[in-house]
Design an enzyme around this catalytic site. Structure first.
Site, PDB file in Angstrom:
ATOM      1  CG  ASP A   1     -14.298   3.034  21.267  1.00 60.28           C
ATOM      2  OD1 ASP A   1     -13.107   3.150  21.629  1.00 60.28           O
ATOM      3  OD2 ASP A   1     -14.634   2.540  20.187  1.00 60.28           O
ATOM      4  CB  SER A   2     -11.376   0.787  25.339  1.00 60.71           C
ATOM      5  OG  SER A   2     -10.686   0.557  24.129  1.00 60.71           O
TER       6      SER A   2
ATOM      7  CB  THR B   1      -8.875  -4.832  22.569  1.00 65.03           C
ATOM      8  OG1 THR B   1      -9.241  -4.179  21.343  1.00 65.03           O
ATOM      9  CG2 THR B   1      -9.758  -6.055  22.773  1.00 65.03           C
TER      10      THR B   1
END
Length: 353
Positions: A54-55, A86
């Site tokens: 997960d970013s 994102t």
């Protein structure tokens, strides 16, 4: 066929699950080949797994590793696509733009608002556009999203639940991928392809807001090497001592401790001009640097790199912050403190709103 490196780092694009269960990282390459086979008609694509995160888990240490890996691999390809979540996409794009100087081919970051395996996902088109941009776009670090190509270090995430999730308020788009795909020339190469992977992450991003107690950021100063201040408008913040919320002690103590302060604007468009209002002029006199029209994410990462490569030279750091490295700021705005601190309070300048 042209060769494209596709480096997967994680994010929604490669996740599985969704309502009612939570999204989670999943096996990406298998889904990619079944859901977007057209990609492999555009180029000879080599798939590599860098991470599957997960970013929100992306950190500066991973940026350094990613940049070093890309520096090693890019000379063997005609373009590169980095898939990424994102939420921190603009931070990573900014970091790579400063770390990979004069890349030999386009480096395009992309992601999606919905996983590739879903029917109404935007991932498939974003991937196709990103590969095309990696083959035809400018030789710099960019973000491709919703049929637009943006300079990576000029981009902000502006939406959570819509497909046009990114914008580049102070820099025109570098490409539009509609019925036809058109691209701007982008940055001109200035020398050999070089890697600058070092970062000093001991920085803090402070947002000014009504009611901010100056005692809180003052307690941070012994623990940080640098500070980015998100000020109001053209670089404004409270300075009236009678109200007890003046931030000038922060600037003065930062100068005494040798902690550089970069001021950027909370406004999406335009940038700071610290000479315009009284508070900005006093900040300049105390040694602050204006960040021009850099995004907060770009200013933060640039300060990390500046501290890593200019740890003991305030003058060199100031030149680094004010000089465009990868198209991240517009020249011509006052960004560097005057040679000597001004002892007199400058006259208040008033501009009609």
């Amino acid at each position: 066929m042209p060769r494209v490196l596709l480096l997967h780092t994680g994010g929604t694009l490669g996740m599985a699950g969704g309502r009612p269960s939570a999204l989670r990282p999943a096996a990406f390459f298998k889904t990619l080949k079944s859901r977007a086979p057209e990609l492999f008609r555009l180029a000879d694509i080599e798939l590599e797994l860098f991470s599957n995160l997960d970013s929100s888990e992306m950190q500066p240490e991973l940026w350094s590793r990613m940049a070093a890996h890309l520096h090693h691999r890019l000379p063997h390809f005609d373009g590169a696509v980095v898939t990424h979540g994102t939420d921190t996409l603009a931070y990573t794009a900014s970091a790579l733009s400063f770390m990979l100087r004069n890349p030999p081919c386009p480096v395009v970051l992309t992601g999606s608002q919905r996983p590739l395996g879903e029917i109404r996902s935007d991932a498939r088109l974003n991937l196709i556009d990103a590969v095309l941009s990696a083959l035809q776009g400018p030789r710099e670090v960019t973000i491709c999203f919703d049929s637009h190509l943006y300079r990576g270090n000029r981009t902000r995430k502006v939406k959570v639940a819509e497909y046009d999730a990114f914008d580049s308020p102070n820099c025109p788009v570098l490409g539009t991928l509609g019925v036809d795909a058109t691209f701007e020339p982008g940055l001109k190469p200035r020398g050999a392809f070089r890697l600058f992977e070092k970062l000093d992450s001991r920085v803090f991003l402070l947002k000014v807001y009504p009611g901010l107690d100056p005692a809180l950021p003052l307690q941070l100063l012994p623990h940080v090497r640098g500070l980015v201040l998100e000020a109001y408008g053209a670089g404004n913040f409270p300075i009236a001592p009678e109200l007890g919320r003046s931030l000038m002690p922060l600037f003065l103590q930062a100068r005494e401790r040798g902690v550089p302060v970069v001021v950027v604007s909370q406004a999406y468009r335009n940038g700071v001009d610290l000479s315009l209002y009284e508070s900005g002029a006093e900040a300049l006199a105390a040694g602050a640097m204006g960040g021009s029209d850099m995004t907060p994410s770009a200013a933060l990462v640039k300060l990390m790199q500046g501290l890593a490569y200019h740890p003991s030279s305030p003058e060199a750091l100031a030149r680094f912050i004010q000089t465009p490295i990868a198209g991240e700021l517009t020249v011509g705005r006052p960004t560097v403190p005057p040679p000597a601190p001004q002892r007199r309070r400058p006259a208040r300048r008033v501009r009609a709103e």
